[in-house]
Every structure is written in structure tokens, then in C-alpha cells.
Motif scaffolding. Structure first.
Motif, PDB file in Angstrom:
ATOM      1  N   VAL A   1       0.823  -1.217   0.000  1.00 41.16           N
ATOM      2  CA  VAL A   1       0.000   0.000   0.000  1.00 41.16           C
ATOM      3  C   VAL A   1       0.853   1.261   0.000  1.00 41.16           C
ATOM      4  N   ALA A   2       2.185   1.111  -0.025  1.00 36.29           N
ATOM      5  CA  ALA A   2       3.068   2.278   0.052  1.00 36.29           C
ATOM      6  C   ALA A   2       2.861   3.221  -1.123  1.00 36.29           C
ATOM      7  N   LEU A   3       2.655   2.676  -2.324  1.00 32.27           N
ATOM      8  CA  LEU A   3       2.429   3.523  -3.495  1.00 32.27           C
ATOM      9  C   LEU A   3       1.113   4.283  -3.373  1.00 32.27           C
ATOM     10  N   GLU A   4       0.060   3.564  -2.956  1.00 32.78           N
ATOM     11  CA  GLU A   4      -1.254   4.199  -2.838  1.00 32.78           C
ATOM     12  C   GLU A   4      -1.222   5.338  -1.820  1.00 32.78           C
ATOM     13  N   ARG A   5      -0.445   5.191  -0.770  1.00 33.07           N
ATOM     14  CA  ARG A   5      -0.427   6.189   0.298  1.00 33.07           C
ATOM     15  C   ARG A   5       0.675   7.246   0.113  1.00 33.07           C
ATOM     16  N   ASN A   6       1.321   7.219  -1.028  1.00 29.75           N
ATOM     17  CA  ASN A   6       2.364   8.206  -1.336  1.00 29.75           C
ATOM     18  C   ASN A   6       3.472   8.234  -0.279  1.00 29.75           C
ATOM     19  N   GLU A   7       3.850   7.041   0.192  1.00 27.86           N
ATOM     20  CA  GLU A   7       4.898   6.972   1.212  1.00 27.86           C
ATOM     21  C   GLU A   7       6.300   6.893   0.601  1.00 27.86           C
ATOM     22  N   LEU A   8       6.375   6.607  -0.702  1.00 32.51           N
ATOM     23  CA  LEU A   8       7.681   6.486  -1.352  1.00 32.51           C
ATOM     24  C   LEU A   8       8.121   7.833  -1.897  1.00 32.51           C
ATOM     25  N   GLU A   9       9.404   8.082  -1.856  1.00 34.87           N
ATOM     26  CA  GLU A   9       9.940   9.323  -2.384  1.00 34.87           C
ATOM     27  C   GLU A   9      11.317   9.075  -2.968  1.00 34.87           C
ATOM     28  N   MET A  10      11.713   9.990  -3.840  1.00 35.15           N
ATOM     29  CA  MET A  10      13.008   9.859  -4.492  1.00 35.15           C
ATOM     30  C   MET A  10      13.991  10.886  -3.932  1.00 35.15           C
ATOM     31  N   HIS A  11      15.201  10.434  -3.651  1.00 37.10           N
ATOM     32  CA  HIS A  11      16.304  11.314  -3.285  1.00 37.10           C
ATOM     33  C   HIS A  11      17.338  11.275  -4.415  1.00 37.10           C
ATOM     34  N   TYR A  12      18.160  12.303  -4.468  1.00 35.35           N
ATOM     35  CA  TYR A  12      19.083  12.435  -5.600  1.00 35.35           C
ATOM     36  C   TYR A  12      20.481  12.766  -5.091  1.00 35.35           C
ATOM     37  N   GLN A  13      21.474  12.094  -5.686  1.00 39.06           N
ATOM     38  CA  GLN A  13      22.872  12.365  -5.340  1.00 39.06           C
ATOM     39  C   GLN A  13      23.602  12.824  -6.603  1.00 39.06           C
ATOM     40  N   PRO A  14      24.323  13.939  -6.529  1.00 41.12           N
ATOM     41  CA  PRO A  14      24.971  14.458  -7.735  1.00 41.12           C
ATOM     42  C   PRO A  14      26.163  13.608  -8.155  1.00 41.12           C
ATOM     43  N   ILE A  15      26.417  13.621  -9.472  1.00 47.67           N
ATOM     44  CA  ILE A  15      27.598  13.002 -10.067  1.00 47.67           C
ATOM     45  C   ILE A  15      28.377  14.128 -10.732  1.00 47.67           C
ATOM     46  N   VAL A  16      29.625  14.354 -10.287  1.00 48.87           N
ATOM     47  CA  VAL A  16      30.393  15.543 -10.667  1.00 48.87           C
ATOM     48  C   VAL A  16      31.437  15.187 -11.725  1.00 48.87           C
ATOM     49  N   ALA A  17      31.492  15.996 -12.781  1.00 51.00           N
ATOM     50  CA  ALA A  17      32.506  15.823 -13.825  1.00 51.00           C
ATOM     51  C   ALA A  17      33.828  16.400 -13.331  1.00 51.00           C
ATOM     52  N   LEU A  18      34.904  15.664 -13.510  1.00 55.77           N
ATOM     53  CA  LEU A  18      36.197  16.098 -12.983  1.00 55.77           C
ATOM     54  C   LEU A  18      36.915  17.104 -13.894  1.00 55.77           C
TER      55      LEU A  18
ATOM     56  N   ALA B   1      28.307  15.457  -1.828  1.00 57.26           N
ATOM     57  CA  ALA B   1      26.948  15.568  -1.271  1.00 57.26           C
ATOM     58  C   ALA B   1      26.393  14.191  -0.981  1.00 57.26           C
ATOM     59  N   ARG B   2      25.557  14.130   0.033  1.00 54.75           N
ATOM     60  CA  ARG B   2      24.782  12.932   0.312  1.00 54.75           C
ATOM     61  C   ARG B   2      23.484  12.977  -0.510  1.00 54.75           C
ATOM     62  N   PRO B   3      22.802  11.836  -0.696  1.00 57.11           N
ATOM     63  CA  PRO B   3      21.500  11.874  -1.362  1.00 57.11           C
ATOM     64  C   PRO B   3      20.537  12.795  -0.606  1.00 57.11           C
ATOM     65  N   ALA B   4      19.743  13.563  -1.350  1.00 58.35           N
ATOM     66  CA  ALA B   4      18.832  14.523  -0.729  1.00 58.35           C
ATOM     67  C   ALA B   4      17.566  14.622  -1.565  1.00 58.35           C
ATOM     68  N   THR B   5      16.547  15.273  -0.999  1.00 62.14           N
ATOM     69  CA  THR B   5      15.299  15.474  -1.719  1.00 62.14           C
ATOM     70  C   THR B   5      15.546  16.401  -2.904  1.00 62.14           C
ATOM     71  N   ALA B   6      14.567  16.462  -3.802  1.00 68.84           N
ATOM     72  CA  ALA B   6      14.714  17.309  -4.987  1.00 68.84           C
ATOM     73  C   ALA B   6      14.895  18.765  -4.586  1.00 68.84           C
ATOM     74  N   ALA B   7      14.148  19.236  -3.581  1.00 69.19           N
ATOM     75  CA  ALA B   7      14.244  20.637  -3.163  1.00 69.19           C
ATOM     76  C   ALA B   7      15.627  20.940  -2.594  1.00 69.19           C
ATOM     77  N   GLU B   8      16.160  20.028  -1.768  1.00 70.00           N
ATOM     78  CA  GLU B   8      17.497  20.240  -1.211  1.00 70.00           C
ATOM     79  C   GLU B   8      18.558  20.209  -2.310  1.00 70.00           C
ATOM     80  N   PHE B   9      18.364  19.312  -3.287  1.00 69.85           N
ATOM     81  CA  PHE B   9      19.301  19.223  -4.406  1.00 69.85           C
ATOM     82  C   PHE B   9      19.314  20.548  -5.190  1.00 69.85           C
ATOM     83  N   GLU B  10      18.121  21.113  -5.436  1.00 68.11           N
ATOM     84  CA  GLU B  10      18.031  22.374  -6.176  1.00 68.11           C
ATOM     85  C   GLU B  10      18.694  23.517  -5.399  1.00 68.11           C
ATOM     86  N   HIS B  11      18.491  23.530  -4.085  1.00 70.21           N
ATOM     87  CA  HIS B  11      19.110  24.566  -3.258  1.00 70.21           C
ATOM     88  C   HIS B  11      20.638  24.456  -3.305  1.00 70.21           C
ATOM     89  N   TRP B  12      21.129  23.221  -3.271  1.00 72.61           N
ATOM     90  CA  TRP B  12      22.574  22.977  -3.349  1.00 72.61           C
ATOM     91  C   TRP B  12      23.133  23.457  -4.686  1.00 72.61           C
TER      92      TRP B  12
END
Length: 835
Positions: A581-598, A810-821
Motif C-alpha cells: 500500500v506504500a504507493l497508494e499512500r504516497n509513502e515512497l519518495e526519491m532522493h538524488y545524489q549528484p555526479i560531478v565531472a572532474l 553531497a549525500r543523497p537529498a530530496t529534490a528541493a534540497e538538491f536544487e538549493h545545493w
């Protein structure tokens, strides 16, 4: 990564243990230091042969570095010979002597190497590694020989091997039993194995040269008659194959004889039974009778007379009710009334008759009303003897307590029988063990060979379990590929392990399914009465918990229940229920970790990582719930949601962005193996409008990528959509250059286990450097995961790595935190670094 989780560190390498035998203390100390610097563990240094033998016995080192000239009466050659003979521990000679006589003596001790002093460090290391590898190969060969000997002793078929002239060199106990002879070794096979053609009686000459030259060695099983020691002919199935050396020269014959007397006898019994059945069927026509409106027999046929055991003279005019059951007579009267009143044109019903000797005869009766004309009403009654069918129905009632596919006990019967055995064990103060058994990777059989083949495997496994356990034990099937074996009257865990080992060995034997050979392993969980629980339901639940632990330990093993497993099972059940029921209840979320070009230290991509914000347990990382997800039916649905969510976020970030980010998304094993991933990716790109070259599908090397047609077809289909494909967790599997070149990915992601301390660990540095070189040769981009220190970053930059990912940035973070970073210029360590 396996699915959508972050990489885990590899287990540390256990260094080999070495013993140094050197009579000069200065040289020994120097050698000790060199070995430690090379990463080996030195268990001791001794200066004489006798001490070397004693330390070898007590410490069991992996390798002994032996000088030839030693103190005492035993020199290095004599000590090495005794150690090799008694302990099978490899010896590497380190000596200043290289004259022919010394070398010849040393060779007689079967050393694993011979280095002449002085030597370079690299020569010493090479000699040690070669010796260790050779010792490992020989150890495995000795184990294999012991294993094969045990198999030959235990196999039920007669196995005989001859030399090139046909003289027996090997015969197992089954061969001696079948032939009725002891001490077959050294005798000519043609004298002790006399095979004749079952049709013509021609004798098969077991002469290796003749069979080889005339190509009479049978590649498959054939039938023959074996002359027994008492003169009786024994029907056997036999297989004969030639034994050749590496050059292809004939070395002898391998003869396998399978005693089929029981099978032949069963076939003969079956043939006789079928003959009787046909005779009975052909000579038992349907019973017919005319019955008047007073229920009296008007006419009867011989079949009915035979059925009731009464001659026609007694039947005609007699009341049918006198030959039937009272309750059935009343039911029949109601059916016949329906005919008279026109409610039915014909009726059919079952009733019982009583034969002359009181035997109950079940009959299926069909009745119709004959046209009356001027005569009184009469009924035409067809009486079909269904007594056998009724007996079969009782057999079906038996089947209600047994598994329909395999014939072993089902859940109902298991519960009844085990509770009975528990009561017996309670009275006798004895133990019993409940073994929950699961076939490892059985789904692969169904997926690759089909469900019919899967059913054949289940029936064969049931048969093996049944014939392996004792008569007092119980075998049942819970459904699917899950079985329960209840071991009664056990005294301790050693007895249980002995029986479970027999079950594992029997189930592991290869089986032929159609044109395929199938090999399966089993995982088992065990609970004990009365140690763990007092009732079967709880014992079964505890055994299931132990089974889950066995599968988590790598499968193909046995685990006993421990109280802490209950909490783990409850958590697994809780997570499994929550995921539905996790999908139905919107309990899942995506976090994002940047990959940096050297090349410019700016983010070039991001990896999408799933998180579960559980209403009671809080934010859960993938390592907690992904194993449960892979087992559940929600794996593909949640994987499709994660793909769509990551693509939607990437499209939002890239809209109008002069430097678009690429989004990396992991796929589950279920998505990849089922082939659903192609449709999932295509749908996500279509719905979100994300450019296909901005999506990178990350597939874990060690768990999902096999170099087969299915894998190559899936990768080709993905690349045809225009997306990129990355091999994730590279370095945790066994990929070769040829393997990678055939799969043709776009990117390699080097696992964190290789990157950690790469700046200070020469072995890891060498592996990472090799991976980067391989990637350059194949024009692949490389991302190094798990970068946490500036030193690691500097190493990767210096060796030409393209991109990095890790907590240093950076550690994995929510989309909003990623955008702020990103808005703050993406500073290293700026987003949850060190948190």
C-alpha cells in the motif's frame, strides 16, 4: 547497485599465513620484514628441520619458505619431504645452492618452487603467489577425488572401470553386490560381466580395443541380460563408454549397470492387470430392465442377472424394492413420478442394490417412460454398475488430504499427522524436527523451461524426499516449491543435520527434464519440538523464519530457528504488507545524489535513489526494504513508479537549462529479468518528455548481468530507445574485458569497495587503474562511487577518471534540497556532508 541502494564495502582480504625456516637469524628477520610488507602473515621463524615439522603440524601455515641447509640432523629437503607426505603443506625452497645434486634432491621432496638466493622482492612474491595458487588447485583436486570416491560408494548402480586391456581397476560396492563377487579389481571385465542381447542372446564382448574400433560403446542406456553368479539372467540397463587420455588414446572402459528386475516385474504385473481389465470391460455390458407401474420387473437381461446374482426366473415379477436400499427406493419413486407427470422425458440417479451375498452394488440408473399405447405404463431402466467409480470417489477423498501434483501430504494432512506425532513425542519425552524446505532459484526453471518442466521437477523432488527420509518421517508440500519434512524421534541437532545433509545431497543430484539437465540446491529452516514450540503451527512459522535466514545467508544451507529470527520475520511481514500500500499512500519518495565531472568540477548527472517514509518506522533506506521488495509482487510496479518519478524530475531540472543533467536510475532484478524494463523506460520518456540521452539505466553487475541472449537482447532494446546503459557496482562481480565488450555499455560505475582508500591501498589502486584503462580501450565513461576524501579524489583525477560521486560532494537529498545545493554553486561537501 543490486537495485536502488548504495554500494556496500567488500569484506577484507584474509592474508595467507607463512612459516619461515632459515638457519641464519639475520636472514630470517629480514625475510620476516619483507613478507609483512608484502601483506602476508608470518606465523613463526625456525632454524632447524625438526622444529619446522612441529610448527607445521601445530600452525598449519598456507606455505612454508624452507632453506635447505639447516641446523640439526634434519635438513630442509628431508623436512620438506616429511611435511609434504604427512601434512600436504606446500614448501617453497629458498637457498643459495643451485648445483645439480642439491636441485635433484630438492625435486624429490615435491616442492612448489625453488628460488636461489639472492633474489628480488618481486621474485619472492611471484614465487609465493604461484606456490599458493598451485597448492589451492591441488587441495581442490584432493577434495574432488574424496568426493567422487564417496559418490561411487553411495551410488546404487554398479560402476566398473577397466584399463586398456579390459582388466578391472575400480568397482563400487553396488557392482560387487550385483555380480555376487568380492575383489573385482584385477580381473578381466569379460570374465565377470557377461552381458547378452535380450532378443538374440548374443554375448557382448567387453574388450576395449574391439569396442572402440567397432564403435560399439553405447552413448546411451541399453537393455541387456546379465548372467548372474547363480546362473540366473538379470535384466539390466547398461551404459559403456571409453576412457581416453589427454592425447585421445584409449585408456579403458567405464561400465554402468542398473538392475531393472523390479521394473520388469512391475511391467509384467501391469500387463496382466490391463488384460484382466479389458476382459472385464468387454464382457460386462449394461444391465437392462423393463419395470411396470407397480415397480415389478417385467423383463431383465443376463448382465443384470449377473449383477444382482439372481436368475431371470426369480427376478421377473419380483418387486425391485426387494433388491434395493429402502432410502434409495423412496428417491427412485419420486424420479419415476416426474416421468409419469411429464415433468421430465428422462431421469438419471444413483441408487444401491444388494447382491445375493449382501454385497452393496452402486448403480447409475437412467430411466425413461415407454409409450403406453394399450399396454400398462412401463419404464425402461438402464443400470450401470458404478461401484468402482464410487471406490474411486473414496480415493478422491483420500486425495483431498494429499497434494494433487506430487502425491505427498498437503497442509490438512500435515497438520493432522504432525499434531499426532507431537502428542506421541510429548508422551515419550522425545523430539521431532520440522524442516521447511525451499528449492533455490526454482523460478528460473519455470521461466526458462516452462511450468510443465517445473511440475516434473517438483514431482522428482517429492520422490527424492520421500525415498530419502525414514519410514517414520513425514513429507508434505506447502505449495509452489515449498516442502515440509517432519523428522520424528530425533535425539539431538547432530541427528537432524545428518538427515538434512542427506536431503540436500539427494536434491542436488542432476535430473533430466526433457532435453535439459537441471541441477537445484535447497535451503532449509529447522525448528525443534519441544525446544522451540509446542504446536505444529508455531513450529512451522519458526521453521519458515529459519528458512528465510538460510536464504539470506546465500542459500543452499540449513539454519536452525533462533528466537531473534521471529522479530526479523515479523519485520519482514510488516514491511511486505506495508509495501503493498506504500504507493497508494504516497509513502515512497526519491532522493538524488549528484555526479560531478572532474574536468570542471560541476554536476553532470544525478542518481535517483528510492526512500520509504514509513508512517511508523520513519525514513527507511533501500537496504532495509529492497530485499522484501524483490520477493513481493510489487517489485515491478514500484520500479516503474521510480523510473517515472526520476524522469519527471530530470525533465523539470533540464527545462531551459544550458547545462542539462543526466539522470541515472537503478532497475530491479524483477524488471530486468522479466523484460518489463523496456516498456517501463519507453513509457517514462513518453510521459515526461525527457530526452532519451539524458537517461542512464544502471544495471548491477553481479546480480543481474549474465552474458546470455536474454541480457544482450534487453540491453539492445534499451539502447534502441536512445538511453544510456551503465554497469553499476563494477568490480563486485567477475566481468572480463571480453564480457564488457560484448555487452557494450556506455558507462562503468566503479564500486565504492574499490574506491575507498584507493590512494593508500596498492591493490585497490591497481584494480581501479586497470578498470580505467579497460574503459578507455572501449571508449566508456567511468564514474567512481563512494568518494569521501580529497586524497581519493586526487588519485582518481590523476588517473583520468571522468566523473565521481560520493559524500565528499553531497549525500543523497530530496529534490528541493538538491536544487538549493545547485543554486549555491554546488560547493563540495555542501549538502549534508558529514551528516
Amino acid at each position: 547497485m543490486t537495485t536502488m541502494t548504495e554500494p556496500a564495502a567488500a569484506a577484507p582480504r584474509v592474508p595467507p599465513t607463512l612459516l619461515v625456516v632459515e638457519d641464519e637469524s639475520v636472514v630470517a628477520m629480514d625475510l620476516d620484514g619483507q613478507l609483512h610488507d608484502m601483506g602476508y602473515r608470518v606465523c613463526g621463524c625456525v632454524d632447524n628441520g625438526r622444529a619446522a615439522i612441529e610448527r607445521a603440524r601445530s600452525d598449519r601455515p598456507d606455505l612454508i619458505l624452507m632453506d635447505i641447509v639447516l641446523k640439526g640432523e634434519i635438513d630442509g629437503v628431508a623436512a620438506a619431504a616429511q611435511i609434504a607426505r604427512e601434512l600436504h603443506i606446500p614448501v617453497l625452497f629458498l637457498t643459495a645452492y643451485s648445483d645439480d645434486q642439491t636441485v635433484e634432491r630438492a625435486a624429490g621432496a615435491w616442492p612448489y618452487g625453488y628460488l636461489t638466493k639472492p633474489f628480488q622482492n618481486r621474485e619472492l612474491r611471484a614465487g609465493i603467489e604461484v606456490a599458493l595458487r598451485k597448492a589451492d588447485v591441488e587441495r581442490k583436486l584432493r577434495e574432488s577425488e574424496r568426493w567422487l570416491a564417496a559418490v561411487l560408494r553411495g551410488v546404487g548402480d554398479a560402476v566398473i572401470a577397466t584399463d586398456a586391456v579390459g582388466r578391472v581397476g575400480l568397482a563400487n560396492p553396488a557392482a560387487e553386490r550385483l555380480l555376487g563377487l568380492d575383489g573385482l579389481e584385477g580381473r578381466l571385465a569379460a570374465e565377470v560381466v557377461r552381458l547378452r542381447d535380450p532378443v538374440g542372446g548374443a554375448v557382448l564382448a567387453l574388450v576395449p580395443d574391439t569396442l572402440h574400433a567397432t564403435r560399439q560403446c553405447a552413448p546411451a542406456c541399453r537393455a541387456a541380460l546379465l548372467d548372474g553368479h547363480d546362473g540366473a539372467a538379470i535384466p539390466v540397463d547398461y551404459t559403456i563408454g571409453t576412457i581416453s587420455d589427454d592425447a585421445g588414446r584409449l585408456g579403458g572402459l567405464a561400465i554402468v549397470l542398473h538392475d531393472v528386475r523390479e521394473r520388469v516385474a512391475a511391467q509384467e504385473r501391469l500387463a496382466r492387470s490391463e488384460h484382466r481389465f479389458r476382459g472385464a470391460f468387454d464382457n460386462a455390458p449394461l444391465g437392462l430392465a423393463l419395470i411396470d407401474d407397480g415397480n415389478r420387473f417385467v423383463r431383465v437381461n443376463r448382465a443384470l442377472c449377473r449383477l444382482l446374482g439372481v436368475d431371470a426366473g426369480r427376478l421377473v415379477g419380483a418387486d425391485q424394492a426387494a433388491f434395493g436400499d429402502a432410502s434409495d427406493n423412496a428417491i427412485e419413486k419420486e424420479f419415476l413420478r416426474d416421468l409419469v407427470q411429464g415433468r421430465s422425458e428422462a431421469v438419471q440417479y444413483e441408487r444401491r442394490y444388494h447382491g445375493r451375498d449382501g454385497q452393496v452394488i452402486w448403480a447409475l440408473v437412467s430411466a425413461s417412460l415407454l409409450p403406453a399405447n394399450a399396454d400398462p405404463e412401463q419404464f425402461l431402466v438402464q443400470i450401470n454398475d458404478v461401484t468402482e467409480r464410487k471406490r474411486a470417489e473414496h480415493a478422491l477423498e483420500h486425495l483431498a488430504h494429499h497434494d494433487a501434483l506430487t502425491g505427498v501430504a498437503n497442509r490438512t494432512l500435515l497438520n493432522e499427522e504432525v499434531e499426532h506425532e507431537i502428542a506421541v513425542a510429548r508422551r515419550q519425552k522425545s523430539r521431532l524436527a520440522v524442516v521447511f524446505l525451499d528449492l533455490d532459484y526454482f523460478k528460473h526453471v519455470n521461466d526458462s523451461l516452462g511450468h510443465e518442466a517445473g511440475d516434473m521437477v517438483l514431482k522428482e523432488i517429492s520422490a527424492r524426499l520421500t525415498r530419502t527420509v525414514r519410514t517414520i518421517d513425514i513429507v508434505g508440500r506447502m505449495g509452489g516449491d515449498e516442502f515440509v519434512v517432519v523428522l520424528c524421534g530425533v535425539t539431538d541437532t547432530r541427528g537432524v543435520l545428518a538427515l538434512t545433509d542427506k536431503l540436500r545431497t539427494e536434491c542436488a543430484k542432476p535430473m533430466t527434464v526433457g532435453a535439459h539437465e537441471v541441477r537445484l540446491a535447497v535451503s532449509m529452516g529447522v525448528s525443534l519440538f519441544p525446544d522451540d514450540a509446542q504446536d505444529f503451527r508455531t513450529l512451522l512459522r519458526f521453521a519458515d523464519s529459519a528458512l528465510y535466514q538460510a536464504k539470506g545467508e546465500g542459500r543452499n544451507n540449513v539454519q536452525f530457528y533462533r528466537p531473534e529470527l521471529t522479530a526479523q520475520m515479523e519485520m519482514r511481514t510488516r514491511l511486505g504488507a506495508g509495501l503493498r500500500v506504500a504507493l497508494e499512500r504516497n509513502e515512497l519518495e526519491m532522493h538524488y545524489q549528484p555526479i560531478v565531472a572532474l574536468d570542471d568540477d560541476l554536476p553532470a548527472a544525478a542518481e535517483a535513489l528510492i526512500r520509504w517514509r514509513h508512517p511508523e518506522l520513519g525514513l527507511l533506506l533501500p537496504g532495509v526494504f529492497l530485499p522484501v521488495l524483490e520477493e513481493s509482487s510489487m517489485g515491478e510496479a514500484i520500479g516503474a513508479w521510480a523510473m517515472l518519478e526520476a524522469c519527471r524530475q530530470a525533465a523539470r531540472w533540464n527545462a531551459g537549462n544550458a547545462r542539462p543533467l543526466r539522470m541515472g536510475v537503478n532497475v530491479t532484478a524483477a524488471q530486468f529479468k522479466s523484460g518489463a524494463i523496456v516498456g517501463t523506460v519507453e513509457n517514462a520518456l513518453r510521459e515526461t518528455g525527457l530526452a532519451s540521452d539524458r537517461l542512464c539505466i544502471e544495471i548491477t553487475e553481479h546480480s543481474q548481468l549474465t552474458d546470455d541472449a536474454h541480457t544482450r537482447a534487453m540491453l539492445a532494446a534499451l539502447k534502441s530507445l536512445g538511453v544510456l546503459v551503465a554497469i553499476d557496482d563494477f568490480g563486485t562481480g567477475y566481468s572480463s574485458l571480453g564480457y564488457i565488450s560484448r555487452l557494450r555499455p556506455d558507462e562503468l560505475k566503479i564500486d565504492k569497495s574499490l574506491v575507498t582508500d584507493v590512494d593508500s591501498d596498492p591493490e585497490r589502486a591497481g584494480l581501479v587503474t586497470a578498470a580505467l584503462a579497460m574503459a578507455r580501450s572501449l571508449n566508456l565513461e567511468v564514474v567512481s562511487e563512494g568518494v569521501e576524501t580529497e586524497a581519493e579524489l586526487a588519485f582518481l583525477r590523476a588517473h583520468g577518471c571522468d566523473m565521481v560521486q560520493g559524500f565528499l560532494y553531497a549525500r543523497p537529498a530530496t529534490a528541493a534540497e538538491f536544487e538549493h545545493w545547485m543554486a549555491r554553486g554546488a560547493p563540495p561537501g555542501g549538502m549534508h556532508a558529514g551528516a
